[in-house]
Design an enzyme around this catalytic site. Structure first.
Site, mmCIF file in Angstrom:
data_model
loop_
_atom_site.group_PDB
_atom_site.id
_atom_site.type_symbol
_atom_site.label_atom_id
_atom_site.label_comp_id
_atom_site.label_asym_id
_atom_site.label_seq_id
_atom_site.Cartn_x
_atom_site.Cartn_y
_atom_site.Cartn_z
ATOM 1 N N SER A 131 -29.987 11.135 -27.599
ATOM 2 C CA SER A 131 -28.798 10.296 -27.569
ATOM 3 C C SER A 131 -29.185 8.855 -27.275
ATOM 4 C CB SER A 131 -27.840 10.805 -26.478
ATOM 5 O OG SER A 131 -26.708 9.974 -26.360
ATOM 6 N N ALA A 132 -28.560 7.929 -27.995
ATOM 7 C CA ALA A 132 -28.828 6.496 -27.793
ATOM 8 C C ALA A 132 -27.514 5.731 -27.893
ATOM 9 C CB ALA A 132 -29.825 5.995 -28.829
ATOM 10 N N SER A 133 -27.603 4.419 -27.845
ATOM 11 C CA SER A 133 -26.381 3.595 -27.816
ATOM 12 C C SER A 133 -25.638 3.617 -29.141
ATOM 13 C CB SER A 133 -26.726 2.154 -27.446
ATOM 14 O OG SER A 133 -27.645 1.620 -28.372
ATOM 15 N N ILE A 134 -26.362 3.818 -30.249
ATOM 16 C CA ILE A 134 -25.711 3.800 -31.567
ATOM 17 C C ILE A 134 -25.197 5.183 -31.952
ATOM 18 C CG2 ILE A 134 -26.045 3.336 -34.023
ATOM 19 C CD1 ILE A 134 -26.008 0.850 -32.312
ATOM 20 N N GLN A 136 -26.134 9.900 -31.789
ATOM 21 C CA GLN A 136 -26.860 11.027 -31.227
ATOM 22 C C GLN A 136 -27.231 12.005 -32.345
ATOM 23 O OE1 GLN A 136 -23.865 12.180 -28.395
ATOM 24 N NE2 GLN A 136 -23.222 13.963 -29.586
ATOM 25 N N VAL A 137 -28.162 12.946 -32.022
ATOM 26 C CA VAL A 137 -28.730 13.831 -33.028
ATOM 27 C C VAL A 137 -28.503 15.291 -32.644
ATOM 28 C CG1 VAL A 137 -30.850 14.500 -34.216
ATOM 29 C CG2 VAL A 137 -30.484 12.113 -33.603
ATOM 30 N N LYS A 151 -27.731 13.059 -37.644
ATOM 31 C CA LYS A 151 -27.556 11.886 -36.794
ATOM 32 C C LYS A 151 -26.119 11.398 -36.971
ATOM 33 C CE LYS A 151 -30.857 8.666 -36.255
ATOM 34 N NZ LYS A 151 -31.694 7.468 -36.504
ATOM 35 N N ASP A 286 -41.628 1.590 -34.864
ATOM 36 C CA ASP A 286 -41.334 2.124 -33.526
ATOM 37 C C ASP A 286 -42.112 3.426 -33.299
ATOM 38 O OD1 ASP A 286 -40.157 2.285 -31.045
ATOM 39 O OD2 ASP A 286 -38.291 3.179 -31.769
#
Length: 560
Positions: A131-134, A136-137, A151, A286
């Site tokens: 999970s991230a700010s933009i 989740q998966v 995603k 990344d």
């Protein structure tokens, strides 16, 4: 109009409260922010004394939330924009956001695909993989049997990001002078660059396009694999990708259980990245351990293509030349290639610049072997870039960051991992190819084609210029480098011209008056009418003033 202004003030007010909390009342008092919102209560004395200014900036960013954290993470790769101390703090930021409800995620997938979930997936995991700010998966399985990851973008994230961007833009406009005093010379340009980057990330179709491009470029590589994206089930807010089973590249026990040699895995991993950088010029930007998966057969798999860097041929050559110059401890070659990278930048003192590069090389090679890392080089290199305000492409810093991450992974897997030693063959090969017959022929063909194009359009362009010249429509714009010097000189010339005209006028009028017969009505000392005598006297005095002005001004002009 009043409502819009009130809304803007309210948004800026959120930032002001956070700045006050962390002791940045000077930002508010020295900018237009102070006119909008009262600073309120000062932070308790000594509450922030134990933190540096840079640490407090990082704490402000953390409190302001995901959009600001993403901006700071982006800027941590831009030493040409930020001081090194602030970059160090921004590198500590982690984008930790709890997952949103799985039922909301399911509903969004159904709305985006315009189908019930059961028509597309036979299985959809309620637990998140990440999970991230933009977004989740989630793991899932298509009705056709393929295992995939889905995603899903956070609900209403686009509106929230745009609100934060508007707030950020307002804040920077009001505080631009303060940022410039910190050494951030173009804060509004930084915000605009960030806007473009995050809006690209908000559109999952961009990541899908990146993956398809990588799959096409590397389809013949057997040691490197990119998961298959399913474009028929993907939209701007949902991205469905092939699920890859394997382990993190740093999971040594699992690698050894599969019969893989960790040192060989590290070499394969760095080979994958150096191929991207020095051969194709498009690279995954990344490469943290969670984004590099190793299959049981040793194949390297990259995931998460939201951040991709690109290098032109000239930038590839310049970057390779810079690192080869470092390896050869050749300050001149290294400085020359840095200048090639920094297109549009002007270094006033080339000798001083080369001296700083030599100091960088001496520092790097004076370090013990275990400390002579890409990270150590990157830190000093960033200081040089910031000192000379060089406009180096952002992709160069993405590469240095990627290589530093890979170096950290390599040292875990490989006891004698030396990134620079791995780079040298790739850079040398690229520089040799630059002077190959094929490249020289291609360059010559391009130059000849451009020359023919110029000759073809020249008569038309010349005719147009002459036509504009005859009609008086051509204007010439001057770029004055030192406007104050120009104004001072113009003022001096004007004063001299005025004095000269006055002297001439007095001399001419006095001479004409001498031809008039005044009789006994006008005294005539020395046989000259009194009016003429006064005129000549004033002309003489003004001539002496003019002479003094010329004598006083001449040495200064010679100095200029």
């Amino acid at each position: 109009m009043r409502f819009v202004k009130t809304k803007k003030i309210a948004r800026v007010g959120k930032i002001v409260q956070t700045l006050v909390k962390y002791g940045f009342t000077d930002v508010i008092d020295s900018t237009a922010l102070g006119k909008l919102v009262a600073t309120g209560k000062e932070p308790s004395e000594g509450s922030m004394a134990s933190y540096s200014k840079w640490e407090r900036i990082r704490m402000v960013v953390e409190e302001l939330g995901p959009t600001f954290i993403k901006l700071a993470q982006l800027l941590s790769n831009r030493p040409d924009v930020l001081p090194a101390e602030l970059i160090t703090e921004f590198e500590k930021l982690q984008d930790k956001v709890p997952p949103f409800d799985v039922e909301v995620a399911k509903k969004m997938v159904e709305e985006e695909l315009n189908k019930p979930l059961e028509e597309v997936f036979s299985y959809f995991d309620h637990q998140t993989l990440g999970s991230a700010s933009i977004g989740q998966v989630h793991r899932a399985r298509l009705k056709t049997g393929e295992n995939v990851v889905v995603k899903v973008q956070r609900p209403n994230i686009i509106n929230r990001v745009r609100t934060d961007l508007a707030l950020l833009r307002d804040f920077v406009k009001m505080s631009e002078n303060y940022f410039k005093r910190l050494g951030i010379l173009n804060p509004l340009e930084v915000v605009e660059t960030f806007r473009e980057a995050i809006e690209s990330e908000l559109d999952y179709s961009n990541e899908l396009g990146n993956m398809e491009q990588f799959r096409k470029i590397y389809r013949s590589y057997h040691s490197f694999y990119i998961p298959k994206p399913y474009s028929q089930y993907s939209t701007k807010k949902v991205l469905v990708i092939e699920f890859i089973s394997g382990c993190k590249i740093t999971d040594i026990p699992q690698l050894e259980a599969w019969g893989l040699v960790p040192e060989k895995v590290a070499e394969n991993g760095i080979d994958v990245y150096l191929t991207q950088i020095f051969q194709t010029g498009i690279f995954h930007a990344d490469p943290h351990p969670g984004n590099i998966i190793i299959r049981p057969n040793g194949v390297v798999v990259l995931i998460d293509f939201g951040m991709v860097g690109r290098l032109t041929q000239d930038h590839k050559v310049g970057f390779a030349g810079m690192l080869i110059g470092l390896a050869q401890q050749n300050a001149h070659a290294m400085a020359t290639n840095i200048q090639k990278l920094a297109i549009g930048s002007e270094i006033v003192d080339l000798q001083l610049f080369q001296q700083d590069i030599q100091e960088l090389i001496d520092y790097y090679f004076a370090l013990p072997d275990e400390d002579s890392t890409i990270s150590a080089f990157s830190g000093r290199f960033q200081q040089v870039i910031y000192k000379y305000k060089l406009s180096v492409p952002g992709s160069v810093f993405l590469i240095l960051r990627a290589l530093a991450i890979l170096e950290g992974i390599g040292t875990v897997l490989h006891p004698n991992f030396q990134t620079l030693e791995f780079i040298k063959p790739y850079g040398t090969k690229l520089l040799a190819e630059q002077f190959s017959f094929k490249n020289i022929r291609t360059s010559a063909q391009t130059s000849f084609s451009q020359l023919l194009s110029l000759l073809y359009v020249f008569p038309t362009e010349a005719r147009y210029i002459l036509k504009q010249l005859r009609s008086g429509k051509i204007h010439i714009n001057y770029d004055i480098q030192n406007p104050q010097l120009f104004l001072n000189k113009a003022d001096s010339i004007t004063n001299r011209l005025v004095l000269t005209l006055l002297i001439c006028a007095l001399m001419l009028s006095s001479s004409i008056v001498m031809t008039v017969n005044f009789g006994k009505k006008m005294p005539a000392p020395y046989g000259m009418p009194l009016v003429s005598l006064i005129g000549f006297g004033l002309a003489t005095l003004l001539s002496m003033v003019l002479w003094r002005m010329v004598r006083k001004r001449k040495p200064k002009e010679e100095e200029l």
